[in-house]
Design an enzyme around this catalytic site. Sequence first.
Site, short mmCIF file in Angstrom:
data_model
loop_
_atom_site.label_atom_id
_atom_site.label_comp_id
_atom_site.label_asym_id
_atom_site.label_seq_id
_atom_site.Cartn_x
_atom_site.Cartn_y
_atom_site.Cartn_z
N ASN A 194 0.73 -0.96 0.25
CA ASN A 194 -0.02 -0.05 -0.53
C ASN A 194 0.97 1.01 0.02
O ASN A 194 1.07 1.80 -1.05
CB ASN A 194 -1.04 -0.12 1.13
CG ASN A 194 -2.14 1.30 1.02
OD1 ASN A 194 -2.04 2.20 0.11
ND2 ASN A 194 -3.29 1.54 2.21
N ASP A 195 1.52 1.84 1.42
CA ASP A 195 2.06 2.93 0.82
C ASP A 195 3.21 2.80 -0.11
O ASP A 195 3.39 4.40 -0.10
CB ASP A 195 3.07 3.20 2.64
CG ASP A 195 1.89 2.73 3.62
OD1 ASP A 195 0.60 3.51 3.67
OD2 ASP A 195 1.77 2.70 5.02
N VAL A 196 3.68 1.64 0.05
CA VAL A 196 4.92 1.90 -1.06
C VAL A 196 4.86 2.25 -2.86
O VAL A 196 5.55 2.81 -3.26
CB VAL A 196 6.13 0.65 -1.02
CG1 VAL A 196 6.71 0.03 0.71
CG2 VAL A 196 5.10 -0.61 -1.48
#
Lengths: 465, 102
Positions: A394-396
């Site tokens: 997700n965040d990456v």
Amino acid sequence: MISANLSAIFYLISGVLFILALRGLSSPETSRQGNLFGVAGMIIAITVTFLSIGNFSIGFVVVLIFLLVGGLIGAFIAYKIPMTAMPELVAGFHSLVGLAAVFVAIAAFLNPEAFNLGTPGKIKLGSLIEMSIGAAVGAITFSGSIIAFLKLQGIMSGSPITFKGQHLLNGLILISIIILIYLLCSTQSSNLFWILLAVSFLIGFLLIIPIGGADMPVVISMLNSYSGWAAAGIGFTLENTALIITGALVGSSGAILSYIMCKGMNRSFFNVILGGFGATEQSSSSQNKEQRPVKSGNADDAAFLMKNASSVIIVPGYGMAVAQAQHALREMVDTLKKNDIKVSYAIHPVAGRMPGHMNVLLAEANVPYDEVFELEEINNDFANADVAFVIGANDVTNPVAKTDPESPIYGMPVLDVEKCKSVLFVKRSLSPGYAGIDNDLFYQENTLMLFADAKKMTEDITKNL
Amino acid sequence: MEIDPFIFRLSIFILSIFVGYYVVWSVTPSLHTPLMSVTNAISSVIIVGAIIAGLAGNSNTIFNISSIFGFLAIGLAAINIFGGFLVTQRMLAMYKKKKKNK
């Protein structure tokens, strides 16, 4: 019985073999041979120790029994452990190294004659300093790793535990450790030694509780480094070259890994250690984004998109490990390849819970390692790829890291997933990732959200292909 | 004046840090997990100290407090040595190259 000089040479050889063991890891082809160098180094070190003591009485039998029992337990764990549990295993192993260092330090403190360090109450000053540093670092490694293990295992909540005055308390404890070592060395009091150990156990515990789940790659690498420094401290006490070399190798290895992990998150080491990432940021971004439209699809749509693609890039993350979806993913990729679709994998440095976590899982699922690429190697390819298949990450992938200086993850290197013609995002819900921020990728025109369990969705897509 | 042997050990230590620094930077990122498990195994060479402690007593006093700590440390380090090397071997065996390369 062999002479001290001869055994020192053998310890040096085993130290060199350990260097070669790490050197072998520069490529998968040489790595297996490297591991055997490591084993050889260990056998030499243990054999030489037995020969140099030359005591083959009943005590020797007891030593062998402990060696065998420990060895059997270790071998059993090594064969039984599922690959998804590697982070827990490594954290658990670190705690054992830490505790072993503490025990050796205790043994040396109680019976310094055995190590030629003087007599109880009159231990050589240098040895006592080395011993107490080794013991303190070992104790920190032990309790810190236990907390990391509990967090990774899910027994303890992965969310950061913070309280007021935490940093002040930790700072005071660290200062008190230095004072304790100083007092211990000037008084040789055994009470101070036990207090030092207790305080070190406590600080290891306190240092790790404020660190959240997704920062675990840094924590594990850091504890790896600590276990090395503890070994080196004991190595100085025992005047043993193998231990000093190994301690230095492991210490710098862990430090480099921590650095790589911090860089992968664009955060400073201290920022991670002080904990509580993103805790204050949620309020600002949560209101306006709830209502944005999202396109969601099913396995059929995803299969259609991929069937018509000529190149697909897979972006795995921790969610893939949780869902144990790596085998299902490989099967899906096999089907894609049969249709002459080019598939590659893109791994972000901090994907997963420890350095290289995703690579091991993909290797387990028989994905050839030359299809797996690091961030820098593959990031330019997203623009030319037809489909990006994000599974459990997700965040990456959040483009906000490149565009919004206000964002807590601004500046973090991210995979340029949004440049793909279409993005398939396998996720359970729209909930934000670990950093507590919304992912702009969800709302993009070319993104199709696949709300399901990663493993189930992948299997369904394969059926539809 | 003679040089304290500590200085020699310190030299080995410092140089090994540099060796470790360059060797570890050359480790390919895909093998970072095996790197951690193998460093974990080799740092258990601390078992050397545990063996010395365990064998320190004579036959009448095998089980004094110091050697008991030695024995326990042997057990812990042995778990790590066997577990660490074997799990590394198991992981490394999984890294395969593409078979059918056109």
